[in-house]
Design a protein around this motif. Structure first.
Motif, PDB file in Angstrom:
ATOM      1  N   GLY A  62       0.784  -1.223   0.000  1.00 47.59           N
ATOM      2  CA  GLY A  62       0.000   0.000   0.000  1.00 47.59           C
ATOM      3  C   GLY A  62       0.813   1.269   0.000  1.00 47.59           C
ATOM      4  O   GLY A  62       0.336   2.318   0.438  1.00 47.59           O
ATOM      5  N   GLU A  64       1.468   3.305  -2.246  1.00 45.91           N
ATOM      6  CA  GLU A  64       0.900   4.403  -3.039  1.00 45.91           C
ATOM      7  C   GLU A  64       0.038   5.323  -2.180  1.00 45.91           C
ATOM      8  O   GLU A  64      -0.173   6.500  -2.536  1.00 45.91           O
ATOM      9  CB  GLU A  64       0.081   3.844  -4.214  1.00 45.91           C
ATOM     10  N   ARG A  65      -0.458   4.841  -1.061  1.00 43.59           N
ATOM     11  CA  ARG A  65      -1.284   5.684  -0.193  1.00 43.59           C
ATOM     12  C   ARG A  65      -0.465   6.775   0.490  1.00 43.59           C
ATOM     13  O   ARG A  65      -1.029   7.719   1.060  1.00 43.59           O
ATOM     14  CB  ARG A  65      -1.984   4.825   0.863  1.00 43.59           C
ATOM     15  N   ARG A  68       0.759  11.327  -0.969  1.00 50.16           N
ATOM     16  CA  ARG A  68      -0.122  12.469  -0.777  1.00 50.16           C
ATOM     17  C   ARG A  68       0.565  13.448   0.166  1.00 50.16           C
ATOM     18  O   ARG A  68       1.602  13.144   0.744  1.00 50.16           O
ATOM     19  CB  ARG A  68      -1.471  12.007  -0.201  1.00 50.16           C
ATOM     20  N   THR A 172      -4.152   8.000   8.575  1.00 45.86           N
ATOM     21  CA  THR A 172      -3.592   6.999   7.671  1.00 45.86           C
ATOM     22  C   THR A 172      -2.841   5.982   8.530  1.00 45.86           C
ATOM     23  O   THR A 172      -1.753   6.268   9.035  1.00 45.86           O
ATOM     24  CB  THR A 172      -2.637   7.632   6.648  1.00 45.86           C
ATOM     25  N   GLU A 204      -2.582   1.116   5.268  1.00 47.06           N
ATOM     26  CA  GLU A 204      -3.961   0.690   5.077  1.00 47.06           C
ATOM     27  C   GLU A 204      -4.892   1.875   4.820  1.00 47.06           C
ATOM     28  O   GLU A 204      -4.461   3.034   4.813  1.00 47.06           O
ATOM     29  CB  GLU A 204      -4.391  -0.156   6.274  1.00 47.06           C
ATOM     30  N   ASP A 205      -6.163   1.571   4.546  1.00 50.32           N
ATOM     31  CA  ASP A 205      -7.135   2.607   4.204  1.00 50.32           C
ATOM     32  C   ASP A 205      -7.273   3.621   5.337  1.00 50.32           C
ATOM     33  O   ASP A 205      -7.211   3.275   6.524  1.00 50.32           O
ATOM     34  CB  ASP A 205      -8.502   1.983   3.921  1.00 50.32           C
ATOM     35  N   ASP A 206      -7.517   4.881   4.955  1.00 50.85           N
ATOM     36  CA  ASP A 206      -7.686   5.942   5.944  1.00 50.85           C
ATOM     37  C   ASP A 206      -8.851   5.651   6.888  1.00 50.85           C
ATOM     38  O   ASP A 206      -9.871   5.064   6.488  1.00 50.85           O
ATOM     39  CB  ASP A 206      -7.941   7.285   5.252  1.00 50.85           C
TER      40      ASP A 206
END
Length: 246
Positions: A62, A64-65, A68, A172, A204-206
């Protein structure tokens, strides 16, 4: 050998990098960014030195998360070098560091040049953290405040949740797993494991912060509920995203 190189690198940064940046770069913001980029590159070099020495291996999921700006990154903290991995992986990384590191001759120069936040800032800590993220910094915090102790229940401090709720920043989460466990709280840093430590780092997902604010009558209660959720989150297994590279 690896930690000797780490210590010498910190001293060289203090003696060479900081004076050069102060002399050649007038903009404080630009100095901070260059210092952070240099620390990130050197931490990456340190990780790869340990790979060459067959001390560690790693995989990242993950990643790429992290591409930002203005992130609030919260991670569990099983080992001594978790922050080294994260500062290497995160662009324009900022972090909250112990006051003791600001006084350590091997670390204080680079930490101050990079503009990292000291954890003895008191009430100004939330404001400094929010300002950092508003300026595009990616803030890394270990909510435990120190490394986990194997076999003990996870205990998170509320500081990270207070920052998230007051700044209204989604979390995050980064889950770090090390096997065999090494460099943990209570273990001497020179005690080498019988085989290389394998790090599995999952971004992992926010976790949205707004639901906690909406359900609570005041920010302090929202922070407490968010802390309880994060304690559960990091204490329990969670599905991890597909591997994107290492």
């Amino acid at each position: 050998m690896a930690f000797t190189c780490f210590g010498l690198g910190g001293l060289l940064l203090t003696v060479l990098l900081v004076p050069l940046l102060n002399l050649l770069v007038w903009s404080q913001d630009l100095r901070r960014r260059w210092a952070r980029m240099t620390v990130s590159l050197l931490f990456g070099g340190f990780i790869h030195l340990m790979v060459v020495l067959r001390l560690v291996t790693y995989e990242v999921h993950g990643r790429e998360r992290l591409n930002r700006a203005g992130l609030l990154i919260l991670a569990n903290h099983p080992t001594l070098i978790d922050v080294v991995f994260l500062i290497w992986l995160v662009r324009n990384a900022d972090c909250i560091v112990k006051a003791a590191l600001w006084r350590n001759p091997c670390t204080r120069g680079p930490l101050r040049a990079a503009g990292y936040i000291c954890n003895d800032a008191g009430e100004a800590l939330v404001a400094s953290s929010t300002h950092s993220m508003d300026q595009g910094g990616n803030l890394i915090i270990f909510p435990e405040g120190t490394r986990s102790r194997p076999g003990e229940a996870l205990r998170l401090q509320r500081g990270a949740a207070h920052i998230a709720t007051r700044a209204r920043r989604d979390v995050t989460p980064v889950r770090i797993h090390c096997a065999p466990l090494g460099l943990y709280k209570g273990q001497r840093w020179w005690q080498v494991a019988p085989r290389p430590l394998h790090f599995r780092i999952c971004v992992e997902d926010d976790i949205p912060v707004e639901p906690f604010l909406a359900e609570a009558a005041e920010p302090a209660l929202a922070a407490r509920r968010l802390t309880d959720h994060l304690t559960w989150y990091f204490s329990n297994g969670h599905a991890s995203p597909a591997r994107i590279g290492s």
